[in-house]
Design an enzyme around this catalytic site. Structure first.
Site, PDB file in Angstrom:
ATOM      1  N   ASP A  91      -5.590   2.783  -1.796  1.00 63.78           N
ATOM      2  CA  ASP A  91      -5.523   1.363  -2.153  1.00 63.78           C
ATOM      3  C   ASP A  91      -6.873   0.652  -2.123  1.00 63.78           C
ATOM      4  OD1 ASP A  91      -3.856  -0.681  -3.116  1.00 63.78           O
ATOM      5  OD2 ASP A  91      -3.756  -1.625  -1.149  1.00 63.78           O
ATOM      6  N   ASP A 121      -0.251   4.340  -6.834  1.00 65.27           N
ATOM      7  CA  ASP A 121      -1.615   3.833  -7.068  1.00 65.27           C
ATOM      8  C   ASP A 121      -2.621   4.896  -7.479  1.00 65.27           C
ATOM      9  OD1 ASP A 121      -0.429   1.905  -5.383  1.00 65.27           O
ATOM     10  OD2 ASP A 121      -2.264   1.496  -4.304  1.00 65.27           O
ATOM     11  N   ASP A 136       4.836  -7.365   0.826  1.00 64.24           N
ATOM     12  CA  ASP A 136       3.739  -6.810   0.045  1.00 64.24           C
ATOM     13  C   ASP A 136       2.396  -7.011   0.736  1.00 64.24           C
ATOM     14  OD1 ASP A 136       5.298  -5.965  -2.130  1.00 64.24           O
ATOM     15  OD2 ASP A 136       5.264  -7.957  -3.016  1.00 64.24           O
TER      16      ASP A 136
END
Length: 332
Positions: free
Chosen positions: A121, A159, A306
């Site tokens: 990330d 991702d 989130d």
């Protein structure tokens, strides 16, 4: 550009704060000891429902507090199968073994997300991941060993490929990442009843699916069962399905799955992290009406934050009021 964020919190009690950069302790005993059940809403869903999910525990708490209406609404979440995200900082084996044992007892397929790639990330809300390539190989090996011969579906590294394409992951890590993803697919596919879907982002992130083709190929998608789309995002089924069709065509007909956990009202323009007014989406099912679309899944666990935005707690932490909003806004 809409971005993803993800959850690491799985199999945890409501008292555990589950952050994506700091994985929770995993209570596998609660899963192994609880009775599993089938989805109450869709006979076409073959997936295991975690009977001790955060939503299920919240229901019990609210019932004791007299919030019976809110507790009933949360059944919309608790009764559906959602993927488990074993923590990366510890051995995933105990949690995975407990889940597949419970799922096997009910003749169900357990859903998982493997999310521990190095440099995860890009240092954002879900920063972390394995310290290096060898650590990742050890972790994914333990993950795969724990699956055994149980029926399982693994969404691999949300991702990871899209961050190669958008440049967020520095170029010096690209080749290693693609190699690790290919090795992970190989290792997981050694388990006889495990399906693997390599993540490919979402339609609002990498807007031209052709840009994903070569990175996905280099990462071994040909050896996987397919690719996953819309993980932890809010793009509608229709938009995501069309995007999936285009990418599938470019990948020689490769199949795909869609995360429909929170896309009932679609995205909120300009807000990708804990957007208000969202709703639960299509319940998990393998009855999709599309040849290349294998399933709608709840990959993101509805009700888990989130990140610290829009008033939310840390990424991955259970947020009961947001969960209630998703349920209240649902058309089901």
């Amino acid at each position: 550009m809409s971005r993803l964020t993800h959850t690491l919190a799985v199999l945890a009690t409501l008292a555990l704060a589950a952050g994506c950069s700091s994985a929770p302790d995993v209570e596998e005993a609660s899963v192994a000891g609880a009775a599993s059940r089938k989805s109450d809403t869709d006979p076409a869903s073959p997936f295991w429902v975690d009977p001790d999910s955060s939503a299920a525990q919240q229901i019990q708490l609210w019932q004791r507090e007299g919030r019976t209406r809110d507790a009933a609404q949360l059944q919309k979440i608790a009764e559906q199968p959602a993927a488990l995200w074993p923590a990366g900082e510890i051995d995933p084996g105990p949690a995975v073994r407990a889940a597949v044992a419970s799922a096997a007892a009910a003749d169900r397929t357990a859903l998982f997300v493997a999310y521990n790639i190095p440099h995860r990330d890009c240092g954002q809300h879900s920063a972390g991941g394995a310290a290096d390539a060898d650590t990742y190989r050890q972790w994914i090996g333990r993950f795969a060993d724990a699956l055994g011969d149980a029926k399982a579906l693994v969404v691999l590294e949300p991702d990871a490929v899209a961050h190669i394409v958008d440049g967020c992951t520095p170029g010096e890590y690209h080749a290693e990442r693609e190699q690790l993803l290919g090795e992970a697919i190989d290792r997981l596919k050694r388990q006889p009843n495990t399906k693997v879907y390599l993540d490919a982002g979402n339609p609002s992130w990498i807007r031209e699916p052709r840009k994903l083709v070569q990175p996905l190929r280099r990462a071994g998608v040909a050896k996987a069962d397919g690719f996953s789309l819309n993980v932890s995002n809010f793009q509608t089924d229709a938009v995501t399905k069309e995007y999936g069709r285009r990418l599938s065509k470019d990948l020689d007909g490769k199949h795909f799955v869609i995360d429909s956990s929170r896309n009932g009202n679609g995205p909120l323009p300009g807000v990708w992290c804990n957007p208000p007014g969202r709703a639960l989406g299509t319940a998990p099912t393998t009855s999709t009406g599309e040849t290349a679309l294998d399933a709608y899944l709840w990959v993101k666990r509805p009700g888990e934050s989130d990140g610290t935005c829009e008033g939310g707690p840390d990424a991955g932490q259970w947020w009961p009021e947001y969960a209630l909003g998703l349920a209240d806004n649902s058309r089901n």
